[in-house]
Design a protein around this motif. Structure first.
Motif, short mmCIF file in Angstrom:
data_model
loop_
_atom_site.label_atom_id
_atom_site.label_comp_id
_atom_site.label_asym_id
_atom_site.label_seq_id
_atom_site.Cartn_x
_atom_site.Cartn_y
_atom_site.Cartn_z
N HIS A 127 39.33 -14.78 60.99
CA HIS A 127 40.05 -13.53 60.73
C HIS A 127 41.51 -13.55 61.18
O HIS A 127 42.36 -12.87 60.61
CB HIS A 127 39.32 -12.37 61.41
N PHE A 130 33.07 -21.39 60.32
CA PHE A 130 34.13 -21.16 59.35
C PHE A 130 35.38 -20.71 60.11
O PHE A 130 35.43 -19.59 60.63
CB PHE A 130 33.68 -20.09 58.35
N GLY A 138 29.77 -10.87 55.58
CA GLY A 138 29.23 -9.83 56.46
C GLY A 138 29.88 -8.47 56.28
O GLY A 138 29.22 -7.47 56.08
N LYS A 159 31.28 -17.30 48.37
CA LYS A 159 30.95 -16.27 49.35
C LYS A 159 31.27 -14.92 48.74
O LYS A 159 32.36 -14.71 48.19
CB LYS A 159 31.79 -16.51 50.60
C1 5RP Z 1 37.44 -12.29 54.48
C2 5RP Z 1 36.86 -13.52 55.00
C3 5RP Z 1 36.90 -13.72 56.44
O1 5RP Z 1 36.98 -15.06 56.58
C4 5RP Z 1 35.69 -13.45 57.20
O2 5RP Z 1 34.68 -14.23 56.63
C5 5RP Z 1 35.21 -12.10 57.27
O3 5RP Z 1 33.97 -12.08 57.96
P1 5RP Z 1 33.23 -10.73 58.27
O4 5RP Z 1 33.59 -9.79 57.14
O5 5RP Z 1 31.76 -11.04 58.29
O6 5RP Z 1 33.71 -10.25 59.60
O7 5RP Z 1 36.41 -14.35 54.29
O8 5RP Z 1 37.16 -12.20 53.12
#
Ligand code: 5RP
Length: 299
Positions: free
Chosen positions: A57, A85, A225, A202
């Motif tokens: 993030h 990741f 998520g 994803k």
């Molecule tokens: C945003 C992303 C970020 O890398 C991340 O995966 C977000 O993870 P989460 O929403 O589970 O906190 O891909 O698109």
């Protein structure tokens, strides 16, 4: 000089045909060995699923809550995830090189949360990804966004570069603020990623029609998520996504912002790899917490 081998008693098992053993992951049968091998490190070859931990993030929003000190808060989680990741910056600066956990590296970036997010560019050379011994790279794709074409080109360039070195690409379907998050949109976005070469995609879970998103995408889908939910809701979402065809999850905030990230990650593993019902997984989560609170338990 090795000794010469003159024995006549060799056994060639002539009656047993040699088997082809392509990795069974959706869409992976025609990939080269290195790419299949990397995918088999991300997706557990027994369950065919993955529990990825997203901690990237900071690449656009800085020190996100729960990720202020990755060395302190996230390293204890790393042994429990199938793939981490993250960005190459965090990998080099914080993650011990002795880790056995595979990584998928964020390979696009550019704008911060202060700007138009879809204006991303490639942010990593795959030569460096190989140097870092990663198992895949992730790219944000903004279908319908202002810089849609640019982000799709980012992905196709990574796919081409990835084939040269055997690195699979994770297309991440990013949804703009004002865009509908429904099955129709995710069918479109995930299919575009797969058609243009992403080996895994994803995407977000939607309660209506998610099974049509997974069925229409010829490569594995991992569920993103999203914002922090109560634990039972997050476990239920992961359970439903997998039951409706996802090959696992790539979750961030719902794990590292949980009351107990290590327990939550293990509960998500139960749901994804063992199809444990969410209510039971919540009990498991609570049990892990109470055990860790007992005197003498390891922190
Ligand atoms: C945003 C992303 C970020 O890398 C991340 O995966 C977000 O993870 P989460 O929403 O589970 O906190 O891909 O698109």
């Amino acid at each position: 000089m090795p000794e010469q081998d003159f024995t006549e008693k060799k056994n060639f098992y002539e009656d047993i045909p040699q088997r082809n053993s392509a990795f069974f992951l959706k869409g992976a049968g025609a990939y080269d060995w290195g790419m299949q091998n990397r995918l088999a490190r991300i997706f557990n070859p027994e369950s065919g699923k993955t529990v990825m931990l997203a901690i990237d993030h900071g690449y656009f929003q800085g020190p996100t809550t729960g990720l202020e000190r990755i060395d302190i808060n996230i390293l204890p989680l790393v042994p429990y995830t199938d793939a981490l990741f993250c960005t190459r910056g965090i990998l080099r600066s914080v993650i011990p090189a002795a880790t056995r956990t595979p990584t998928v590296l964020r390979a696009t970036g550019g704008p911060s949360i202060l700007k138009e997010l879809s204006n991303e560019q490639l942010a990593m050379d795959l030569e460096d990804a190989v140097r870092l011994n990663t198992c895949g790279v992730g790219v944000q794709v903004f279908v319908g966004g202002e810089f849609e074409t640019q982000t799709i080109h980012n992905m196709t360039r990574l796919v081409d570069a990835g084939y040269k070195v055997g690195l699979p690409v994770l297309g991440v379907t990013a949804v703009g603020k004002d865009m509908a998050r429904d099955a129709k949109y995710f069918r479109l976005a995930t299919r575009i990623c797969a058609e243009l070469g992403a080996q895994m995609v994803k995407t977000y879970y939607v309660p209506q029609g998610f099974e049509t998103v997974t069925a229409g995408c010829p490569v594995p889908i991992v569920m993103a998520g999203g914002k922090k939910l109560p634990e039972l809701e997050a476990l239920t979402m992961a359970y439903r996504a997998v039951q409706e065809g996802a090959a696992g999850v790539d979750m961030g905030r719902n794990i590292f912002q949980s009351e107990s990230p290590v327990a939550m990650l293990q509960a998500v593993r139960k749901v994804v790899h063992e199809a444990m019902k969410p209510e039971l997984a919540l009990e498991f989560f609570k049990t892990l917490i109470s055990e860790s609170n007992k005197p003498g338990a390891q922190a």
